[in-house]
Design a protein around this motif. Structure first.
Motif, PDB file in Angstrom:
ATOM      1  N   ALA A 164       0.836  -1.203   0.000  1.00  0.00           N
ATOM      2  CA  ALA A 164       0.000   0.000   0.000  1.00  0.00           C
ATOM      3  C   ALA A 164       0.870   1.252   0.000  1.00  0.00           C
ATOM      4  CB  ALA A 164      -0.925  -0.007   1.213  1.00  0.00           C
ATOM      5  N   ALA A 165       1.910   1.247   0.818  1.00  0.00           N
ATOM      6  CA  ALA A 165       2.821   2.399   0.873  1.00  0.00           C
ATOM      7  C   ALA A 165       3.526   2.597  -0.460  1.00  0.00           C
ATOM      8  CB  ALA A 165       3.840   2.200   1.996  1.00  0.00           C
ATOM      9  N   ALA A 166       3.897   1.496  -1.121  1.00  0.00           N
ATOM     10  CA  ALA A 166       4.590   1.591  -2.411  1.00  0.00           C
ATOM     11  C   ALA A 166       3.692   2.206  -3.481  1.00  0.00           C
ATOM     12  CB  ALA A 166       5.059   0.204  -2.841  1.00  0.00           C
ATOM     13  N   VAL A 167       2.422   1.795  -3.530  1.00  0.00           N
ATOM     14  CA  VAL A 167       1.497   2.334  -4.527  1.00  0.00           C
ATOM     15  C   VAL A 167       1.231   3.812  -4.282  1.00  0.00           C
ATOM     16  CG1 VAL A 167      -0.844   2.207  -5.480  1.00  0.00           C
ATOM     17  CG2 VAL A 167       0.367   0.103  -4.884  1.00  0.00           C
ATOM     18  N   LEU A 168       1.189   4.203  -3.005  1.00  0.00           N
ATOM     19  CA  LEU A 168       0.724   5.542  -2.639  1.00  0.00           C
ATOM     20  C   LEU A 168       1.827   6.544  -2.345  1.00  0.00           C
ATOM     21  CD1 LEU A 168      -2.137   4.353  -0.249  1.00  0.00           C
ATOM     22  CD2 LEU A 168      -2.416   5.221  -2.581  1.00  0.00           C
ATOM     23  N   HIS A 169       3.083   6.142  -2.413  1.00  0.00           N
ATOM     24  CA  HIS A 169       4.149   6.999  -1.877  1.00  0.00           C
ATOM     25  C   HIS A 169       4.358   8.300  -2.643  1.00  0.00           C
ATOM     26  CE1 HIS A 169       6.721   5.147  -5.016  1.00  0.00           C
ATOM     27  NE2 HIS A 169       7.556   6.160  -4.830  1.00  0.00           N
ATOM     28  N   ASP A 170       3.819   8.416  -3.862  1.00  0.00           N
ATOM     29  CA  ASP A 170       4.050   9.627  -4.664  1.00  0.00           C
ATOM     30  C   ASP A 170       2.783  10.443  -4.925  1.00  0.00           C
ATOM     31  OD1 ASP A 170       6.770   9.583  -4.918  1.00  0.00           O
ATOM     32  OD2 ASP A 170       6.811   8.702  -6.924  1.00  0.00           O
ATOM     33  N   VAL A 171       1.675  10.127  -4.277  1.00  0.00           N
ATOM     34  CA  VAL A 171       0.417  10.814  -4.620  1.00  0.00           C
ATOM     35  C   VAL A 171       0.445  12.307  -4.278  1.00  0.00           C
ATOM     36  CG1 VAL A 171      -1.028   8.746  -4.471  1.00  0.00           C
ATOM     37  CG2 VAL A 171      -0.714  10.184  -2.436  1.00  0.00           C
ATOM     38  N   GLY A 172       1.374  12.742  -3.440  1.00  0.00           N
ATOM     39  CA  GLY A 172       1.436  14.149  -3.069  1.00  0.00           C
ATOM     40  C   GLY A 172       2.260  15.024  -3.985  1.00  0.00           C
ATOM     41  N   HIS A 173       2.781  14.456  -5.079  1.00  0.00           N
ATOM     42  CA  HIS A 173       3.626  15.246  -5.977  1.00  0.00           C
ATOM     43  C   HIS A 173       2.820  16.317  -6.708  1.00  0.00           C
ATOM     44  CE1 HIS A 173       7.771  14.044  -5.940  1.00  0.00           C
ATOM     45  NE2 HIS A 173       7.445  12.771  -5.923  1.00  0.00           N
ATOM     46  N   ALA A 174       3.418  17.498  -6.813  1.00  0.00           N
ATOM     47  CA  ALA A 174       2.850  18.596  -7.593  1.00  0.00           C
ATOM     48  C   ALA A 174       3.192  18.382  -9.069  1.00  0.00           C
ATOM     49  CB  ALA A 174       3.417  19.925  -7.095  1.00  0.00           C
ATOM     50  N   PRO A 175       2.677  19.211  -9.966  1.00  0.00           N
ATOM     51  CA  PRO A 175       3.026  19.080 -11.390  1.00  0.00           C
ATOM     52  C   PRO A 175       4.534  19.084 -11.623  1.00  0.00           C
ATOM     53  CG  PRO A 175       1.239  20.649 -11.125  1.00  0.00           C
ATOM     54  CD  PRO A 175       1.696  20.289  -9.747  1.00  0.00           C
TER      55      PRO A 175
END
Length: 409
Positions: A69-80
């Motif tokens: 779960a952490a691996a799938v979600l670790h980048d969802v906070g990236h800006a453009p």
């Protein structure tokens, strides 16, 4: 990769789907035309490696679900444009992409706008917090793992540490799509020789050469790809354009700039007459600023790094120095950009300066630097190849260069 169960359910969430529209390497395709891969591909690859390494390490199903779960979600906070706007996030939101990711996982924030969320709810799109709960995973525990606060240190280290699956995936992936062979690593050897000892992720002594290979690949990719000067100039042109838009009454606001995709941000900037539109036009047609000043890389002591952070560690400090140089040179505001890449390393990517991983030997755990002469050398080498760069439109190079000795004292 076959997606099913937890991974498939998380992939269908809006925040993860948004990553299809965020380029992994920002504006690096201006230099490496093949570098058009996205954060979406990267998180799938990282999840695949999480499952693989979790099996090698014999993790329990509960630990494995948490890790995946952490691996799938670790980048969802990236800006453009991935890391390009990290400076502005910390300046305007008081948090970087990792802190925002934690808030998204807990259901306290989203990278979708309220209007989008309303439509997505009508369409039945799943929410991250609900998917995790349906799989009996505590969202707060996933956030804590990503922020390095999990009670089992090795789980966090698998995702983010000196040697982790995040780096393994992006080095191989970025090497492939840029065509730069320097990022190739022996991932099979790493997978077989990583172990857990005393609640820490360690490497067996027979895997030291594979670790040295990863550390070398990372150092070379940072200096040749991630901190390529042309990419850096383009990214700072975008950063200045967004900052200009945020300072005025425009469609780009503190509440939405970090939620956009690459193309959405580009189009919004193009719609703003004047400086933002000019910067986007320059980037679209590769009419970039030129170097007026370059200070070569040098070995920095701890107090020198601290002084650099004090001088350039926040966006408003960079902005003030840019404006000072422009004023002295008689150049209009925004036409001078200042690049101090070591600040990005110290603030948002400290792993590049970390070359240690515990090594399991017959005598117990040792530091990599006690076994490898290469590791300390890589720490000394560091990246990038320059300390400070000042860039400006070609017609202003002479005027800017003239005032820089005094302005950068």
């Amino acid at each position: 990769m076959r997606l099913s169960g937890l991974v498939l359910d998380l992939v269908d969430t809006p925040e993860v789907q948004r990553l299809r529209r965020i380029k992994q390497l920002g504006l690096a395709n201006l230099v490496f035309p093949g570098a058009n891969h996205t954060r979406f591909e990267h998180v799938l690859g990282t999840a695949h490696l999480a499952e693989r390494l979790g099996g090698e390490l014999g993790l329990s199903q509960e630990e494995l679900d948490l890790l995946v779960a952490a691996a799938v979600l670790h980048d969802v906070g990236h800006a453009p444009y991935s890391h390009t706007l990290e400076y502005l996030m910390t300046d305007h939101l008081d948090q970087g992409h990792m802190e925002l990711t934690g808030d998204v996982l807990r259901g306290e924030a989203s990278t979708c706008t309220p209007e989008e969320i309303e439509v997505l709810e009508d369409l039945g799109a799943p929410r991250i917090v609900d998917v995790l709960s349906d799989h009996e995973i505590d969202p707060d525990e996933v956030a804590r793992l990503l922020l390095g606060e999990n009670e089992k240190p090795y789980l966090g280290q698998i995702i983010h540490s000196d040697i982790d699956i995040d780096q393994m995936d992006y080095l191989l992936r970025d090497s492939h799509f840029t065509g730069v062979a320097l990022g190739r690593i022996d991932i099979d050897r790493l997978m077989r020789t990583l172990k857990i000892s005393e609640d820490q992720l360690v490497i067996e002594s027979k895997g030291v050469e594979a670790v040295e290979g990863l550390l070398t690949a990372r150092a070379l990719m940072y200096s040749s790809v991630y901190f390529h000067h042309t990419t850096r100039i383009a990214e700072l042109m975008v950063t200045n354009a967004v900052n200009h838009a945020l300072s005025e009454d425009t469609p780009i606001t503190k509440q939405n700039f970090y939620r956009m995709s690459d193309e959405e941000l580009s189009e919004r900037l193009y719609e703003i007459p004047g400086y933002p539109r000019e910067m986007i036009m320059r980037i679209r047609y590769r009419q970039l600023f030129k170097t007026a000043y370059l200070e070569e890389r040098q070995k920095l002591e701890a107090d020198e790094k601290e002084n650099i952070l004090k001088t350039y560690g926040e966006w408003h400090l960079i902005q003030e120095k840019q404006e000072e140089i422009a004023e002295k040179a008689g150049v209009s505001e925004g036409k001078v950009i200042l690049d101090v890449p070591i600040v990005d390393i110290l603030i948002s990517e400290p792993r590049i300066e970390k070359v240690e991983i515990p090594v399991k030997t017959e005598k117990g755990l040792s530091k990599l630097s006690d076994i490898s002469t290469l590791a300390p050398a890589l720490r000394e080498r560091q990246a990038p190849r320059y300390l400070i760069r000042v860039a400006t439109p070609a017609e202003h190079v002479k005027a800017v260069k003239k005032v820089l000795p005094e302005a950068l004292e």
